[in-house]
Design a protein around this motif. Structure first.
Motif, PDB file in Angstrom:
ATOM      1  N   TYR A 464       0.821  -1.205   0.000  1.00  0.00           N
ATOM      2  CA  TYR A 464       0.000   0.000   0.000  1.00  0.00           C
ATOM      3  C   TYR A 464       0.860   1.263   0.000  1.00  0.00           C
ATOM      4  O   TYR A 464       0.449   2.287  -0.554  1.00  0.00           O
ATOM      5  CB  TYR A 464      -0.945   0.004   1.204  1.00  0.00           C
ATOM      6  N   GLU A 465       2.044   1.217   0.615  1.00  0.00           N
ATOM      7  CA  GLU A 465       2.929   2.375   0.560  1.00  0.00           C
ATOM      8  C   GLU A 465       3.377   2.634  -0.869  1.00  0.00           C
ATOM      9  O   GLU A 465       3.440   3.793  -1.312  1.00  0.00           O
ATOM     10  CB  GLU A 465       4.135   2.152   1.469  1.00  0.00           C
ATOM     11  N   ALA A 466       3.698   1.574  -1.607  1.00  0.00           N
ATOM     12  CA  ALA A 466       4.112   1.748  -3.003  1.00  0.00           C
ATOM     13  C   ALA A 466       2.959   2.305  -3.836  1.00  0.00           C
ATOM     14  O   ALA A 466       3.136   3.246  -4.623  1.00  0.00           O
ATOM     15  CB  ALA A 466       4.585   0.418  -3.581  1.00  0.00           C
ATOM     16  N   TRP A 467       1.766   1.734  -3.659  1.00  0.00           N
ATOM     17  CA  TRP A 467       0.619   2.236  -4.393  1.00  0.00           C
ATOM     18  C   TRP A 467       0.313   3.680  -4.024  1.00  0.00           C
ATOM     19  O   TRP A 467      -0.030   4.498  -4.880  1.00  0.00           O
ATOM     20  CB  TRP A 467      -0.589   1.355  -4.114  1.00  0.00           C
ATOM     21  N   LEU A 468       0.433   4.002  -2.721  1.00  0.00           N
ATOM     22  CA  LEU A 468       0.141   5.361  -2.288  1.00  0.00           C
ATOM     23  C   LEU A 468       1.154   6.344  -2.869  1.00  0.00           C
ATOM     24  O   LEU A 468       0.792   7.456  -3.278  1.00  0.00           O
ATOM     25  CB  LEU A 468       0.156   5.428  -0.750  1.00  0.00           C
ATOM     26  N   ALA A 469       2.421   5.950  -2.911  1.00  0.00           N
ATOM     27  CA  ALA A 469       3.430   6.839  -3.481  1.00  0.00           C
ATOM     28  C   ALA A 469       3.143   7.113  -4.951  1.00  0.00           C
ATOM     29  O   ALA A 469       3.259   8.249  -5.431  1.00  0.00           O
ATOM     30  CB  ALA A 469       4.819   6.231  -3.314  1.00  0.00           C
ATOM     31  N   GLU A 470       2.764   6.066  -5.685  1.00  0.00           N
ATOM     32  CA  GLU A 470       2.438   6.261  -7.088  1.00  0.00           C
ATOM     33  C   GLU A 470       1.210   7.145  -7.255  1.00  0.00           C
ATOM     34  O   GLU A 470       1.155   8.009  -8.130  1.00  0.00           O
ATOM     35  CB  GLU A 470       2.207   4.904  -7.759  1.00  0.00           C
ATOM     36  N   ALA A 471       0.196   6.938  -6.387  1.00  0.00           N
ATOM     37  CA  ALA A 471      -1.016   7.759  -6.481  1.00  0.00           C
ATOM     38  C   ALA A 471      -0.715   9.217  -6.152  1.00  0.00           C
ATOM     39  O   ALA A 471      -1.211  10.134  -6.818  1.00  0.00           O
ATOM     40  CB  ALA A 471      -2.100   7.217  -5.535  1.00  0.00           C
ATOM     41  N   GLU A 472       0.106   9.463  -5.114  1.00  0.00           N
ATOM     42  CA  GLU A 472       0.467  10.839  -4.778  1.00  0.00           C
ATOM     43  C   GLU A 472       1.276  11.471  -5.894  1.00  0.00           C
ATOM     44  O   GLU A 472       1.097  12.661  -6.213  1.00  0.00           O
ATOM     45  CB  GLU A 472       1.252  10.861  -3.468  1.00  0.00           C
ATOM     46  N   SER A 473       2.162  10.707  -6.505  1.00  0.00           N
ATOM     47  CA  SER A 473       2.928  11.234  -7.634  1.00  0.00           C
ATOM     48  C   SER A 473       2.011  11.611  -8.782  1.00  0.00           C
ATOM     49  O   SER A 473       2.181  12.654  -9.416  1.00  0.00           O
ATOM     50  CB  SER A 473       3.948  10.186  -8.096  1.00  0.00           C
ATOM     51  N   ARG A 474       1.000  10.797  -8.993  1.00  0.00           N
ATOM     52  CA  ARG A 474       0.065  11.079 -10.078  1.00  0.00           C
ATOM     53  C   ARG A 474      -0.759  12.324  -9.774  1.00  0.00           C
ATOM     54  O   ARG A 474      -0.978  13.168 -10.642  1.00  0.00           O
ATOM     55  CB  ARG A 474      -0.847   9.867 -10.269  1.00  0.00           C
ATOM     56  N   VAL A 475      -1.206  12.459  -8.515  1.00  0.00           N
ATOM     57  CA  VAL A 475      -1.995  13.631  -8.148  1.00  0.00           C
ATOM     58  C   VAL A 475      -1.169  14.896  -8.259  1.00  0.00           C
ATOM     59  O   VAL A 475      -1.597  15.911  -8.814  1.00  0.00           O
ATOM     60  CB  VAL A 475      -2.564  13.466  -6.719  1.00  0.00           C
ATOM     61  N   LEU A 476       0.059  14.849  -7.725  1.00  0.00           N
ATOM     62  CA  LEU A 476       0.908  16.041  -7.750  1.00  0.00           C
ATOM     63  C   LEU A 476       1.318  16.405  -9.173  1.00  0.00           C
ATOM     64  O   LEU A 476       1.474  17.587  -9.498  1.00  0.00           O
ATOM     65  CB  LEU A 476       2.140  15.813  -6.880  1.00  0.00           C
ATOM     66  N   SER A 477       1.522  15.410 -10.025  1.00  0.00           N
ATOM     67  CA  SER A 477       1.885  15.719 -11.406  1.00  0.00           C
ATOM     68  C   SER A 477       0.725  16.387 -12.128  1.00  0.00           C
ATOM     69  O   SER A 477       0.937  17.264 -12.953  1.00  0.00           O
ATOM     70  CB  SER A 477       2.294  14.441 -12.134  1.00  0.00           C
ATOM     71  N   ASN A 478      -0.506  16.002 -11.799  1.00  0.00           N
ATOM     72  CA  ASN A 478      -1.652  16.666 -12.411  1.00  0.00           C
ATOM     73  C   ASN A 478      -1.783  18.095 -11.928  1.00  0.00           C
ATOM     74  O   ASN A 478      -2.221  18.978 -12.647  1.00  0.00           O
ATOM     75  CB  ASN A 478      -2.942  15.910 -12.093  1.00  0.00           C
ATOM     76  N   LYS A 479      -1.411  18.352 -10.677  1.00  0.00           N
ATOM     77  CA  LYS A 479      -1.491  19.703 -10.132  1.00  0.00           C
ATOM     78  C   LYS A 479      -0.314  20.566 -10.549  1.00  0.00           C
ATOM     79  O   LYS A 479      -0.362  21.786 -10.454  1.00  0.00           O
ATOM     80  CB  LYS A 479      -1.549  19.654  -8.606  1.00  0.00           C
ATOM     81  N   GLY A 480       0.805  19.948 -10.947  1.00  0.00           N
ATOM     82  CA  GLY A 480       2.008  20.716 -11.284  1.00  0.00           C
ATOM     83  C   GLY A 480       2.812  21.093 -10.066  1.00  0.00           C
ATOM     84  O   GLY A 480       3.678  21.964 -10.139  1.00  0.00           O
ATOM     85  N   ASP A 481       2.529  20.460  -8.922  1.00  0.00           N
ATOM     86  CA  ASP A 481       3.290  20.754  -7.708  1.00  0.00           C
ATOM     87  C   ASP A 481       4.588  19.975  -7.707  1.00  0.00           C
ATOM     88  O   ASP A 481       4.824  19.109  -8.537  1.00  0.00           O
ATOM     89  CB  ASP A 481       2.472  20.374  -6.464  1.00  0.00           C
ATOM     90  N   SER A 482       5.436  20.284  -6.738  1.00  0.00           N
ATOM     91  CA  SER A 482       6.698  19.563  -6.582  1.00  0.00           C
ATOM     92  C   SER A 482       6.432  18.157  -6.110  1.00  0.00           C
ATOM     93  O   SER A 482       5.577  17.914  -5.270  1.00  0.00           O
ATOM     94  CB  SER A 482       7.575  20.295  -5.555  1.00  0.00           C
ATOM     95  N   LEU A 483       7.183  17.218  -6.641  1.00  0.00           N
ATOM     96  CA  LEU A 483       6.999  15.814  -6.304  1.00  0.00           C
ATOM     97  C   LEU A 483       7.935  15.410  -5.187  1.00  0.00           C
ATOM     98  O   LEU A 483       9.069  15.881  -5.109  1.00  0.00           O
ATOM     99  CB  LEU A 483       7.268  14.932  -7.533  1.00  0.00           C
ATOM    100  N   GLY A 484       7.460  14.523  -4.332  1.00  0.00           N
ATOM    101  CA  GLY A 484       8.322  13.998  -3.270  1.00  0.00           C
ATOM    102  C   GLY A 484       9.036  12.755  -3.743  1.00  0.00           C
ATOM    103  O   GLY A 484       8.869  12.280  -4.857  1.00  0.00           O
ATOM    104  N   ARG A 485       9.884  12.203  -2.915  1.00  0.00           N
ATOM    105  CA  ARG A 485      10.650  10.999  -3.240  1.00  0.00           C
ATOM    106  C   ARG A 485       9.725   9.809  -3.264  1.00  0.00           C
ATOM    107  O   ARG A 485       9.007   9.564  -2.310  1.00  0.00           O
ATOM    108  CB  ARG A 485      11.739  10.792  -2.197  1.00  0.00           C
TER     109      ARG A 485
END
Length: 602
Positions: A464-485
């Protein structure tokens, strides 16, 4: 003033009055009993009303429970339910403290009244018997007197009669003397009976009956006082619940004031925010070019190198692909676990470099409207969506929230299992030190089961951590915000990425969010999301900068290599397929995985 002195001759009046008092007590008890039934029916109807309008689903499963309007309504229903409880309390207090106690007291008073009036009637009966005896002795005295006077007259008449014999005269005198003696005895008996009756009568009217009447007066006054106290209990039962009822009403007022329209609007956003980017404009499809195609400079042709080329009237322009300024292919979109999506696999749509007929190319370009239609369908909702474990069937924002919830639940379960394991270890140590308390071997199955659960939960947490990281990356990329590790870098595609796969992945994401059937996703995935009439290559300027946080070997077509920590220029943001176009300082431009970068926009 008392009844024995003032009402000494009103025995019947006192009997009717005391009976009326008992009837009034019974009527009040009946009234309170019916009032109790009314309160119970009222409370029951209120509870049924509250049960009818309370939400049927649990709070955690009901998204409407997050709105302040719904919360206030539920709070009002709870206050009404508490109000019904107070009405039940009023009914209970009235039933116990008024109905039961006054009914019991009424029975006691009735017995006491009966005893007093029985005593009074016995006294009256005794006085009447004495008066009858007096009358009987009086009549006997009167009769004996007449008989004695008659006997005396007979003896005197015989004494004066010359013809009467001496024996007759003596007999008549003896009879007269006897009658006179009997009259004297009757007189004495009558006098004694009269004296006895007068004494009994005086005792009856001056002592016995006044005492009985005083007892009746005391009983009636006690009954009246108890009835007055019962009247007070009726209001006391209401006053007892007034503070709590006031709190219920205050709670209703607080619930009314707690309605927050702005917060409800924000809650609606949090519940249903998809995280998708808005669809772009629908492209103009120029169907006149195929019709005007001719063997001249204004026709579409295919050069010897296999690349389609559009030749206009008078000058030739190099094609500028719709996803960027440079003529570079976009790598295939990445799945949540880092691999390519089905549309980017080798059996997907072919690249425009494949040398096909230009009409086929334009036919594929005309299909670019499908992702926009899918986006519109996703706005209306979908049915029959297959629920997946990683919640990829949900929009990005909702997927992130659900994954966060699942991760928190798994973390709590993991901590619980760890605590249980520690407790079992301590228990095992105690058993080993003190064998009489238990067998340490009996704990081994439970310890083994706990360790197995811990390992399973750790794997689920990592998943779930891996899935959550991918989902957060996807959300932030849609917003144009800075991405975390990211939790782990995605695997780059093994095969050469086809050109235009960025738009294909965008269409795939839209199809997933709208719940369309799978066959269309691999067959009708559009090659381009935009098709411009200007094919002239123009220089581009960076829109930001980024730093590589992982090493990446750009072995596929359209990608470039980068070293960990290398600074790059950001040329194009991630379009939702997991790839970002960058430019190296020493030259060279291409696509790299978005999760490998730390991005900063200008």
């Amino acid at each position: 003033m008392d009844w024995g002195t003032e009402l000494w001759d009103q025995f019947d009046v006192l009997e009717r009055h005391t009976q009326w008092g008992l009837d009034l007590l019974d009527r009040y008890v009946k009234f309170v009993k019916e009032r109790t039934e009314v309160e119970q029916a009222y409370a029951k109807q209120l509870r049924s009303l509250v049960k009818k309008y309370l939400p049927k689903r649990p709070i955690k499963d009901d998204p409407e429970s997050k709105f302040s309007q719904q919360q206030s309504f539920v709070q009002i229903l709870q206050e009404v339910n508490d109000f019904a409880g107070q009405r039940e309390l009023v009914a209970e207090n009235l039933g116990v403290r008024v109905c039961l106690e006054l009914t019991k007291y009424s029975q006691e008073i009735k017995q006491e009244r009966k005893m007093h009036f029985q005593e009074g009637r016995r006294a009256q009966q005794q006085l009447e018997n004495g008066f009858k005896q007096l009358e009987h002795s009086k009549r006997k005295f009167e009769r004996d007197c007449r008989e004695a006077e008659k006997a005396a007259q007979t003896a005197e008449r015989l004494d004066q009669d010359i013809n009467a014999t001496k024996a007759d005269v003596e007999k008549a005198k003896q009879q007269a003397h006897l009658r006179s003696h009997m009259a004297e005895e009757s007189k004495n008996e009558y006098a004694a009976q009269l004296q006895r009756f007068n004494r009994d009568q005086a005792h009856f009217y001056f002592s016995q009956m006044p005492q009985i009447f005083d007892k009746l007066q005391d009983m009636d006054e006690r009954r009246a006082a108890r009835l007055g106290a019962g009247y007070g209990l009726l209001s006391a039962a209401e006053l007892q619940v007034v503070p709590i009822i006031a709190k219920c009403l205050e709670g209703m007022k607080v619930a009314a004031d707690a309605v927050d329209p702005k917060n409800d609007s924000q809650v609606l956003i949090e519940l249903h925010k998809s995280g998708f980017a808005r669809p772009g404009d629908v492209e103009f499809e120029d169907f006149s070019q195929p019709m005007n195609r001719a063997p001249s400079d204004s026709s579409l042709g295919t050069p010897s190198d296999g690349r389609p080329e559009l030749r206009g009237s008078g000058r030739s322009r190099a094609m500028r692909w719709p996803f960027g300024k440079k003529n570079k292919p976009r790598p295939p979109p990445l799945s949540p676990l880092g691999g390519p999506l089905p549309s980017a696999l080798p059996n997907g749509p072919p690249s425009p470099r494949s040398g096909r007929d230009p009409l086929a190319i334009l036919s594929e370009i005309s299909k670019s409207v499908k992702p926009r239609l899918a986006t519109l369908r996703s706005l209306r909702g979908s049915r029959g969506t297959v629920v997946t474990e990683d919640f990829s069937h949900l929009p990005p924002e909702q997927q992130r929230k659900r994954l966060q919830q699942q991760l928190e639940e798994r973390s709590r379960e993991l901590q619980k299992e760890v605590d249980q394991r520690e407790a079992l270890k301590k228990m095992k140590d105690v058993y080993e030190k003190t064998p009489q308390m238990g067998d340490p071997a009996s704990l081994e199955p439970r310890i083994t089961e706990t360790l197995s659960n811990i390992e399973r939960l750790k794997l689920e947490v990592q998943k779930y951590e891996a899935w959550l990281a991918e989902a957060e990356s996807r959300v932030l990329s849609n917003k144009g915000d800075s991405l975390g590790r990211p939790a782990r870098p995605p695997d780059p595609p093994a095969s050469a990425p086809p050109e235009g796969s960025s738009d294909s992945s965008t269409s795939q994401d839209n199809k997933e969010s709208s719940g369309e059937p799978g066959p269309e996703e691999g067959q009708d995935a559009p090659i381009y999301t935009e098709f411009e009439e200007d094919f002239e290559e123009e220089p581009a300027s960076p829109i930001g900068h980024c730093v590589a946080i992982y090493h990446f070997e750009g072995s596929s077509e359209g990608t470039i290599s980068m070293a960990e920590g290398e600074g790059l220029s950001l040329m194009e943001e991630d379009k939702g397929d997991g790839w970002t176009r960058v430019r190296r300082k020493e030259g060279g431009e291409g696509y790299v995985p978005t999760s490998y970068l730390r991005v900063s926009l200008n």
